[in-house]
Design a protein around this motif. Structure first.
Motif, mmCIF file in Angstrom:
data_model
loop_
_atom_site.group_PDB
_atom_site.id
_atom_site.type_symbol
_atom_site.label_atom_id
_atom_site.label_comp_id
_atom_site.label_asym_id
_atom_site.label_seq_id
_atom_site.Cartn_x
_atom_site.Cartn_y
_atom_site.Cartn_z
ATOM 1 N N LYS A 160 0.826 -1.202 0.000
ATOM 2 C CA LYS A 160 0.000 0.000 0.000
ATOM 3 C C LYS A 160 0.864 1.258 0.000
ATOM 4 N N SER A 161 1.950 1.245 0.748
ATOM 5 C CA SER A 161 2.828 2.410 0.823
ATOM 6 C C SER A 161 3.416 2.733 -0.543
ATOM 7 N N PHE A 162 3.877 1.705 -1.263
ATOM 8 C CA PHE A 162 4.439 1.923 -2.592
ATOM 9 C C PHE A 162 3.383 2.460 -3.553
ATOM 10 N N LYS A 163 2.208 1.864 -3.514
ATOM 11 C CA LYS A 163 1.153 2.291 -4.438
ATOM 12 C C LYS A 163 0.686 3.711 -4.131
ATOM 13 N N MET A 168 0.501 9.632 -5.359
ATOM 14 C CA MET A 168 0.371 10.721 -4.393
ATOM 15 C C MET A 168 -0.124 12.003 -5.068
ATOM 16 N N PRO A 169 -1.180 12.619 -4.529
ATOM 17 C CA PRO A 169 -1.682 13.880 -5.109
ATOM 18 C C PRO A 169 -0.692 15.022 -4.881
ATOM 19 N N GLU A 170 -0.844 16.078 -5.665
ATOM 20 C CA GLU A 170 0.087 17.203 -5.582
ATOM 21 C C GLU A 170 -0.090 17.999 -4.294
ATOM 22 N N HIS A 171 -1.335 18.180 -3.856
ATOM 23 C CA HIS A 171 -1.600 19.009 -2.685
ATOM 24 C C HIS A 171 -2.152 18.135 -1.558
ATOM 25 N N LEU A 172 -1.463 18.153 -0.422
ATOM 26 C CA LEU A 172 -1.834 17.292 0.706
ATOM 27 C C LEU A 172 -2.288 18.138 1.886
ATOM 28 N N SER A 173 -3.298 17.641 2.585
ATOM 29 C CA SER A 173 -3.681 18.264 3.846
ATOM 30 C C SER A 173 -2.624 17.927 4.891
ATOM 31 N N PHE A 174 -2.685 18.595 6.027
ATOM 32 C CA PHE A 174 -1.706 18.337 7.095
ATOM 33 C C PHE A 174 -1.776 16.867 7.529
ATOM 34 N N LYS A 175 -3.005 16.367 7.680
ATOM 35 C CA LYS A 175 -3.178 14.972 8.081
ATOM 36 C C LYS A 175 -2.565 14.021 7.049
ATOM 37 N N ILE A 178 1.250 13.759 7.133
ATOM 38 C CA ILE A 178 1.736 12.818 8.146
ATOM 39 C C ILE A 178 1.638 11.389 7.623
ATOM 40 N N THR A 179 0.493 11.060 7.028
ATOM 41 C CA THR A 179 0.292 9.711 6.491
ATOM 42 C C THR A 179 1.330 9.389 5.420
ATOM 43 N N PHE A 180 1.543 10.324 4.489
ATOM 44 C CA PHE A 180 2.490 10.071 3.402
ATOM 45 C C PHE A 180 3.934 10.060 3.904
ATOM 46 N N SER A 181 4.214 10.717 5.021
ATOM 47 C CA SER A 181 5.545 10.606 5.631
ATOM 48 C C SER A 181 5.800 9.179 6.089
ATOM 49 N N TYR A 183 4.348 6.510 4.679
ATOM 50 C CA TYR A 183 4.551 5.744 3.442
ATOM 51 C C TYR A 183 5.983 5.890 2.937
ATOM 52 N N LYS A 184 6.502 7.111 2.966
ATOM 53 C CA LYS A 184 7.859 7.349 2.492
ATOM 54 C C LYS A 184 8.878 6.580 3.322
ATOM 55 N N LEU A 185 8.657 6.499 4.623
ATOM 56 C CA LEU A 185 9.559 5.752 5.500
ATOM 57 C C LEU A 185 9.552 4.273 5.142
ATOM 58 N N VAL A 186 8.347 3.720 4.929
ATOM 59 C CA VAL A 186 8.225 2.304 4.574
ATOM 60 C C VAL A 186 8.923 2.023 3.243
ATOM 61 N N VAL A 187 8.689 2.883 2.255
ATOM 62 C CA VAL A 187 9.300 2.697 0.941
ATOM 63 C C VAL A 187 10.817 2.775 1.032
ATOM 64 N N LYS A 188 11.317 3.684 1.850
ATOM 65 C CA LYS A 188 12.763 3.802 2.027
ATOM 66 C C LYS A 188 13.343 2.553 2.692
ATOM 67 N N MET A 189 12.574 1.973 3.597
ATOM 68 C CA MET A 189 13.042 0.764 4.303
ATOM 69 C C MET A 189 13.022 -0.474 3.410
ATOM 70 N N PHE A 190 12.140 -0.467 2.378
ATOM 71 C CA PHE A 190 11.949 -1.676 1.574
ATOM 72 C C PHE A 190 12.101 -1.397 0.080
ATOM 73 N N PRO A 191 13.311 -1.041 -0.369
ATOM 74 C CA PRO A 191 13.530 -0.976 -1.816
ATOM 75 C C PRO A 191 13.318 -2.363 -2.420
ATOM 76 N N ASN A 192 13.265 -2.433 -3.740
ATOM 77 C CA ASN A 192 12.840 -3.663 -4.406
ATOM 78 C C ASN A 192 13.467 -4.932 -3.863
ATOM 79 N N LYS A 193 14.795 -4.996 -3.837
ATOM 80 C CA LYS A 193 15.462 -6.243 -3.438
ATOM 81 C C LYS A 193 15.142 -6.599 -1.991
ATOM 82 N N ARG A 194 15.159 -5.612 -1.107
ATOM 83 C CA ARG A 194 14.858 -5.889 0.301
ATOM 84 C C ARG A 194 13.403 -6.290 0.482
#
Length: 283
Positions: A160-163, A168-175, A178-181, A183-194
């Protein structure tokens, strides 16, 4: 159009839905022949299975083909297909195409020098975008339902984080920021090979002797659980003038998926995914 190449639209011509379906049927035939050669068990799945049962071919408005394989057969297929698929086909996974980003579908077989762009999905011209069939792995279930829930919660949230970042929309609410932050952490932790290594680790939680199976941990769909005895031994069904493998008790499986699958949906519900389908002129 080779993998990762941009293309000149003047060199391509539009395909009708029926023409695109026939190319998909050709891919399916080639995959079937390869599986027959090496004793790999596959089965028609989802809307393709409905098409075989109800229409002896494509659902008239369908624009994809789905097949499934249990994990052991799927791994064998990936290994062999890399070497032995016909030259006009491309095996697309997160390993063979670094730009591939259809995260819930771990494997497609694409037709070279064709183009299929999906409606409602951000275009990614770096990856191979050819007409395709989907190949889904199926996994045995773990011994305990609690283990299964943990397994699928982990895999689902990673996918879900990758998708979500892809879309990701261009304009995000404050909430949402936080949610997309997260997602970004999860994606950074799990690049393709990992990510692939982690999914392989989750697969080890499964019990190969289980009487049940479902879509693989590298897909979204944890809610669909089936009896293995409804699949095996496989039968054959007609699809576009050829015969392909299908689950033995396809009625139970399709009823589980769709309910009354033999009743045609309303006209307004007969939709397809493609917004653009093309092939190289002269192909």
């Amino acid at each position: 159009m080779d993998n990762n190449y941009t293309y000149n639209k003047d060199d391509y011509e539009d395909l009708s839905l029926r023409d695109a379906q026939m190319l998909m049927a050709d891919i399916l035939k080639d995959v079937h022949e390869l599986c027959e050669k090496h004793g790999i068990k596959y089965f028609l799945d989802a809307g393709t299975l409905i098409g075989a049962v109800r229409h002896k071919g494509f659902i008239p408005w369908d624009d994809d083909v789905d097949i499934g394989m249990i994990r052991e057969e799927y791994n064998k297929f990936l290994k062999i297909a890399k070497k032995e698929l016909p030259k006009h086909l491309f095996l697309q996974t997160f390993e063979t195409d670094e730009y591939y980003n259809v995260y819930p579908t771990p494997c497609k077989v694409r037709y070279n020098n064709t183009l299929f762009l999906e409606d409602g999905t951000e275009e990614n011209h770096k990856m191979h975008n050819g007409i395709f069939i989907d190949v889904f792995p199926y996994d045995s279930l773990p011994k305990h339902n609690f283990t299964y829930k943990i397994q699928r919660t982990l895999s689902y949230n990673i996918l879900k984080s990758f998708k979500r970042l892809r879309d990701m929309p261009e304009h995000l609410s404050f909430k949402n920021k936080i949610t997309f932050s997260f997602y970004k952490l999860v994606v950074k932790m799990f690049p393709n090979k990992r990510r692939l290594r982690f999914f392989n680790y989750l697969v080890k939680w499964n019990d190969s002797k289980s009487k049940y199976m479902g879509y693989g941990v590298d897909t979204y769909w944890s809610e669909y659980v089936y009896k293995k005895s409804d699949y095996f031994d496989l039968t054959k069904l007609e699809f576009e003038g050829e015969y392909f493998y299908a689950p033995k008790n396809y009625d139970a499986i399709l009823t589980r998926l769709y309910g009354d699958y033999m009743t045609m949906p309303k006209q307004e519900d007969r939709v397809w995914h493609a917004k653009e389908m093309k092939k190289l002129k002269g192909l």
